[in-house]
Design a protein around this motif. Sequence first.
Motif, PDB file in Angstrom:
ATOM      1  N   GLU A 174       0.835  -1.193   0.000  1.00 56.18           N
ATOM      2  CA  GLU A 174       0.000   0.000   0.000  1.00 56.18           C
ATOM      3  C   GLU A 174       0.878   1.253   0.000  1.00 56.18           C
ATOM      4  O   GLU A 174       1.928   1.281   0.644  1.00 56.18           O
ATOM      5  CB  GLU A 174      -0.913   0.015   1.226  1.00 56.18           C
ATOM      6  N   ALA A 175       0.426   2.280  -0.704  1.00 51.06           N
ATOM      7  CA  ALA A 175       1.213   3.518  -0.805  1.00 51.06           C
ATOM      8  C   ALA A 175       1.471   4.129   0.568  1.00 51.06           C
ATOM      9  O   ALA A 175       2.571   4.616   0.841  1.00 51.06           O
ATOM     10  CB  ALA A 175       0.502   4.517  -1.710  1.00 51.06           C
ATOM     11  N   THR A 176       0.479   4.092   1.445  1.00 51.61           N
ATOM     12  CA  THR A 176       0.667   4.674   2.779  1.00 51.61           C
ATOM     13  C   THR A 176       1.716   3.912   3.575  1.00 51.61           C
ATOM     14  O   THR A 176       2.510   4.508   4.314  1.00 51.61           O
ATOM     15  CB  THR A 176      -0.665   4.695   3.556  1.00 51.61           C
ATOM     16  N   ALA A 177       1.730   2.586   3.429  1.00 55.11           N
ATOM     17  CA  ALA A 177       2.742   1.779   4.115  1.00 55.11           C
ATOM     18  C   ALA A 177       4.127   2.068   3.545  1.00 55.11           C
ATOM     19  O   ALA A 177       5.111   2.164   4.301  1.00 55.11           O
ATOM     20  CB  ALA A 177       2.414   0.297   3.977  1.00 55.11           C
ATOM     21  N   ALA A 178       4.218   2.213   2.226  1.00 57.76           N
ATOM     22  CA  ALA A 178       5.496   2.523   1.592  1.00 57.76           C
ATOM     23  C   ALA A 178       6.030   3.863   2.086  1.00 57.76           C
ATOM     24  O   ALA A 178       7.220   3.992   2.428  1.00 57.76           O
ATOM     25  CB  ALA A 178       5.340   2.541   0.078  1.00 57.76           C
ATOM     26  N   GLN A 179       5.167   4.868   2.137  1.00 57.77           N
ATOM     27  CA  GLN A 179       5.582   6.182   2.619  1.00 57.77           C
ATOM     28  C   GLN A 179       6.118   6.105   4.039  1.00 57.77           C
ATOM     29  O   GLN A 179       7.181   6.662   4.349  1.00 57.77           O
ATOM     30  CB  GLN A 179       4.398   7.152   2.578  1.00 57.77           C
ATOM     31  N   GLN A 180       5.389   5.408   4.904  1.00 55.48           N
ATOM     32  CA  GLN A 180       5.785   5.340   6.313  1.00 55.48           C
ATOM     33  C   GLN A 180       7.092   4.582   6.498  1.00 55.48           C
ATOM     34  O   GLN A 180       7.956   4.990   7.293  1.00 55.48           O
ATOM     35  CB  GLN A 180       4.680   4.690   7.140  1.00 55.48           C
ATOM     36  N   GLU A 181       7.263   3.489   5.777  1.00 55.01           N
ATOM     37  CA  GLU A 181       8.481   2.691   5.921  1.00 55.01           C
ATOM     38  C   GLU A 181       9.711   3.461   5.461  1.00 55.01           C
ATOM     39  O   GLU A 181      10.774   3.403   6.101  1.00 55.01           O
ATOM     40  CB  GLU A 181       8.342   1.381   5.145  1.00 55.01           C
ATOM     41  N   ILE A 182       9.582   4.181   4.363  1.00 56.72           N
ATOM     42  CA  ILE A 182      10.716   4.960   3.859  1.00 56.72           C
ATOM     43  C   ILE A 182      11.030   6.120   4.795  1.00 56.72           C
ATOM     44  O   ILE A 182      12.200   6.393   5.106  1.00 56.72           O
ATOM     45  CB  ILE A 182      10.429   5.466   2.435  1.00 56.72           C
ATOM     46  N   GLN A 183       9.993   6.801   5.286  1.00 49.69           N
ATOM     47  CA  GLN A 183      10.211   7.893   6.234  1.00 49.69           C
ATOM     48  C   GLN A 183      10.885   7.380   7.512  1.00 49.69           C
ATOM     49  O   GLN A 183      11.827   8.006   8.026  1.00 49.69           O
ATOM     50  CB  GLN A 183       8.896   8.582   6.580  1.00 49.69           C
ATOM     51  N   THR A 184      10.420   6.247   8.005  1.00 50.97           N
ATOM     52  CA  THR A 184      11.014   5.671   9.214  1.00 50.97           C
ATOM     53  C   THR A 184      12.478   5.334   9.002  1.00 50.97           C
ATOM     54  O   THR A 184      13.321   5.578   9.878  1.00 50.97           O
ATOM     55  CB  THR A 184      10.234   4.410   9.639  1.00 50.97           C
ATOM     56  N   ARG A 185      12.812   4.773   7.846  1.00 51.48           N
ATOM     57  CA  ARG A 185      14.203   4.462   7.545  1.00 51.48           C
ATOM     58  C   ARG A 185      15.054   5.732   7.512  1.00 51.48           C
ATOM     59  O   ARG A 185      16.149   5.781   8.088  1.00 51.48           O
ATOM     60  CB  ARG A 185      14.287   3.728   6.201  1.00 51.48           C
TER      61      ARG A 185
END
Length: 335
Positions: A174-185
């Motif tokens: 999901e796009a929202t999950a992708a955004q959050q994972e990249i931001q967290t990294r």
Amino acid sequence: MKHSINRTHFQQLTKDRKDSLRLLNKTSMRGIRDSIIEKYSEKAHFVYELLQNADDVQATKVQFKIRAEGLYFIHNGTVRFTVSPPNQTPVGHINAITSIGHSSKKEATFKIGKFGIGFKSVFQYTTTPHIYDPQVAFSISDLIVPKLIKDLAHPMKTAEETLFFFPFNHPNKEATAAQQEIQTRLQALQFPLLFLNNLKTIVWETEEASGGYTCETQEEEDSIDKTKNLERVNCTKIENKKKQQQALIKITRQEDKTGLSYSLAFLIDKEDNFIADNTFPAHCFFPTRVNTQLKFLIHAPFLLTDSREGIKLEDDWNKALIQQLAILLPDSFAA
């Protein structure tokens, strides 16, 4: 603006990759394809790959822009993408990024950011990476197949910059999950510039937040030992305009045969006292998952496992590097 690469070589490469794709898509090969993409245990590990490759092409600044439609990565590197005939050397950059483990880099064995396998982890988040270079623009589909993009220009970059666009179009992410994972990294990076050669600034932003990293280095003369380089490094982490600063003393020496460098870095306080509050993993440009139990950082061009997360401890090259680091440690106290 026209593409300035060899179109014939690009067309030959596309045909070659389509031929390879037929083999990769066979049922008996699906496990290999999946293992390449899912190689890393950490989410958004490709961030390290992008940073290392930006450093390799002499970029001094990179930007990560996370948007609802995808991730934009922009750098000011001066080495341009090239293409070569398939299965010939030297290997062009486009050949390398559309291959599996066939790198364009010299001394690629000693680098974490080898275009090929490492870059493939972006396919956990996108099915069609786009790359806009001053000389060529192209997309990659089906893991390895390049296709020219007609227009070299992109509104988020200048004519001299390189931009990677990773649309969030993966059916299993999901796009929202992708955004959050990249931001967290990006938020969790620790001293990401400390052991790089060229990169000085990392900037990231989302629609709601922003941050970044800088490192300022002041070289200090070592009057006792001229074989090692002594530097005071001030590392700054910024998140939503709040700054965290940490000073370190970094001591570097070059390996005799290859000229590749290895380093020790000690955290210090405002009075230049050694800070020994935490232990750190071993670094090969970026942190590995090998915990040294040391209260300072070590870096060397180790030979890593395929996932870039482990060090081949029984390898003779790595044993020699560990020995050199052990010699550098007592020498550091004489600095």
